[in-house]
Design a protein around this motif. Structure first.
Motif, PDB file in Angstrom:
ATOM      1  N   PHE A   1       0.829  -1.201   0.000  1.00 11.56           N
ATOM      2  CA  PHE A   1       0.000   0.000   0.000  1.00 11.56           C
ATOM      3  C   PHE A   1       0.866   1.255   0.000  1.00 11.56           C
ATOM      4  O   PHE A   1       0.615   2.200  -0.758  1.00 11.56           O
ATOM      5  N   TYR A   2       1.907   1.282   0.823  1.00 18.35           N
ATOM      6  CA  TYR A   2       2.781   2.453   0.867  1.00 18.35           C
ATOM      7  C   TYR A   2       3.589   2.590  -0.415  1.00 18.35           C
ATOM      8  O   TYR A   2       3.885   3.708  -0.853  1.00 18.35           O
ATOM      9  N   ARG A   3       3.962   1.469  -1.014  1.00 15.12           N
ATOM     10  CA  ARG A   3       4.654   1.541  -2.300  1.00 15.12           C
ATOM     11  C   ARG A   3       3.742   2.150  -3.369  1.00 15.12           C
ATOM     12  O   ARG A   3       4.185   2.940  -4.211  1.00 15.12           O
ATOM     13  N   LEU A   4       2.468   1.781  -3.339  1.00 16.95           N
ATOM     14  CA  LEU A   4       1.513   2.324  -4.300  1.00 16.95           C
ATOM     15  C   LEU A   4       1.332   3.818  -4.095  1.00 16.95           C
ATOM     16  O   LEU A   4       1.271   4.597  -5.066  1.00 16.95           O
ATOM     17  N   LEU A   5       1.276   4.258  -2.846  1.00 19.21           N
ATOM     18  CA  LEU A   5       1.163   5.687  -2.567  1.00 19.21           C
ATOM     19  C   LEU A   5       2.377   6.444  -3.069  1.00 19.21           C
ATOM     20  O   LEU A   5       2.260   7.550  -3.606  1.00 19.21           O
ATOM     21  N   ARG A   6       3.547   5.873  -2.905  1.00 23.81           N
ATOM     22  CA  ARG A   6       4.760   6.554  -3.348  1.00 23.81           C
ATOM     23  C   ARG A   6       4.791   6.700  -4.863  1.00 23.81           C
ATOM     24  O   ARG A   6       5.228   7.711  -5.399  1.00 23.81           O
ATOM     25  N   ARG A   7       4.312   5.695  -5.580  1.00 24.21           N
ATOM     26  CA  ARG A   7       4.314   5.767  -7.041  1.00 24.21           C
ATOM     27  C   ARG A   7       3.327   6.812  -7.557  1.00 24.21           C
ATOM     28  O   ARG A   7       3.548   7.436  -8.594  1.00 24.21           O
ATOM     29  N   ARG A   8       2.215   7.013  -6.837  1.00 19.33           N
ATOM     30  CA  ARG A   8       1.208   7.976  -7.263  1.00 19.33           C
ATOM     31  C   ARG A   8       1.509   9.387  -6.807  1.00 19.33           C
ATOM     32  O   ARG A   8       0.847  10.325  -7.228  1.00 19.33           O
ATOM     33  N   ARG A   9       2.504   9.557  -5.924  1.00 18.26           N
ATOM     34  CA  ARG A   9       2.810  10.887  -5.407  1.00 18.26           C
ATOM     35  C   ARG A   9       3.454  11.727  -6.512  1.00 18.26           C
ATOM     36  O   ARG A   9       4.327  11.255  -7.228  1.00 18.26           O
ATOM     37  N   PRO A  10       3.058  12.948  -6.668  1.00 19.65           N
ATOM     38  CA  PRO A  10       3.648  13.800  -7.700  1.00 19.65           C
ATOM     39  C   PRO A  10       5.119  14.026  -7.438  1.00 19.65           C
ATOM     40  O   PRO A  10       5.564  14.108  -6.300  1.00 19.65           O
ATOM     41  N   THR A  11       5.879  14.157  -8.558  1.00 20.97           N
ATOM     42  CA  THR A  11       7.320  14.332  -8.422  1.00 20.97           C
ATOM     43  C   THR A  11       7.692  15.727  -7.958  1.00 20.97           C
ATOM     44  O   THR A  11       8.652  15.913  -7.219  1.00 20.97           O
ATOM     45  N   GLY A  12       6.977  16.746  -8.388  1.00 22.16           N
ATOM     46  CA  GLY A  12       7.281  18.104  -7.960  1.00 22.16           C
ATOM     47  C   GLY A  12       6.777  18.363  -6.562  1.00 22.16           C
ATOM     48  O   GLY A  12       5.698  17.928  -6.198  1.00 22.16           O
ATOM     49  N   VAL A  13       7.556  19.104  -5.776  1.00 32.75           N
ATOM     50  CA  VAL A  13       7.166  19.355  -4.398  1.00 32.75           C
ATOM     51  C   VAL A  13       6.748  20.800  -4.186  1.00 32.75           C
ATOM     52  O   VAL A  13       6.255  21.144  -3.116  1.00 32.75           O
ATOM     53  N   SER A  14       6.928  21.673  -5.153  1.00 38.08           N
ATOM     54  CA  SER A  14       6.503  23.047  -4.977  1.00 38.08           C
ATOM     55  C   SER A  14       6.450  23.732  -6.336  1.00 38.08           C
ATOM     56  O   SER A  14       6.879  23.191  -7.340  1.00 38.08           O
TER      57      SER A  14
END
Length: 254
Positions: free
Chosen positions: A227-240
């Motif tokens: 589940f956490y791996r899936l969240l990391r893959r869906r997280r946007p690459t840009g942070v700001s």
């Protein structure tokens, strides 16, 4: 080289980076740290064997003396979650060397601990400390150990998920509380006691309980990691909106 987590950080740049980064800091996972910790805890060592022998022995004493406190203490002392978490990490990351190491720890540790508990039970009978027929009368306080039911897998899966969450979130207090509800070590102790007392059916029931607990913990811990791996893959690459790297933004001088 070693990496230590600082207790206190006072830094304007660090605070700015935290504010700009997506998600909450409490949910951040250092995967290398998780893999390293589980790898260390999955080794078959003398300390692992000692803790497991003590835990199963406590469970056996709790069973023959009808002491719920001793059984709960055995749940707390048991170190089995380390190799179980290692198996979960190995299955998710396909690290078969880690899987073999964790399986070896469990495959050697539990038989050794159960053998010691069986020997202690036999000696107790010879010394007249234990009534050989006490299991014939039944005991509601320990009956759940050798009577696995529909909830046995679920009761193991929930603490397994909580244990993995506590591991990746660096919250050891939650880990202790979660495994008070798991009958892994008590089931191992009951197998040893029941076999010595000539109760193969109850020994088989507690062995099934042990197997269901081990499987439930591994499956739920693996599900948490996936589940956490899936969240990391869906997280946007840009942070700001300024830069992909918040440290490149020049902060005003104070």
């Amino acid at each position: 080289m070693s990496i230590n987590a600082p207790e206190l950080v006072i830094s304007a740049r660090a605070q700015e980076a935290v504010a700009l980064a997506p998600g909450e800091g409490a949910d951040a996972i250092i995967w290398d740290e998780v893999e390293t910790n589980t790898s260390e805890e999955s080794k078959l060592s003398w300390s692992f064997l000692a803790f497991l022998v003590i835990a199963v022995q406590l469970a056996g004493i709790g069973i023959v003396t009808d002491s719920t406190i001793a059984i709960v203490g055995a749940m707390v002392v048991g170190p089995e979650f380390g190799p179980l978490a290692g198996l979960a990490v190995a299955l998710v990351d396909r690290r078969w060397a880690l899987a073999r190491r964790a399986a070896l720890a469990l495959g050697v540790g539990f038989p050794v601990a159960m053998g010691v508990a069986a020997l202690a039970t036999w000696l107790s009978i010879q010394l007249g400390l234990v009534d050989p027929g006490f299991l014939d009368h039944g005991d509601p306080a320990t009956e759940f150990i050798y009577h696995p039911g529909w909830y046995s897998f679920i009761v193991a899966a929930l603490p397994g998920a909580a244990g993995m969450l506590s591991l990746i979130g660096r919250k050891p207090a939650v880990l202790v509380g979660a495994f008070i509800s798991v009958t892994t070590v008590p089931a191992a102790g009951f197998v040893a006691v029941a076999l010595v007392l000539g109760q193969p059916e109850k020994a088989a029931g507690s062995a099934l309980q042990l197997l269901l607990n081990l499987m439930g913990i591994i499956v739920s811990a693996s599900a948490v990691l996936l589940f956490y791996r899936l969240l990391r893959r869906r997280r946007p690459t840009g942070v700001s909106r300024y830069s992909a790297n918040p440290f490149k933004r020049q902060l005003p001088r104070r």
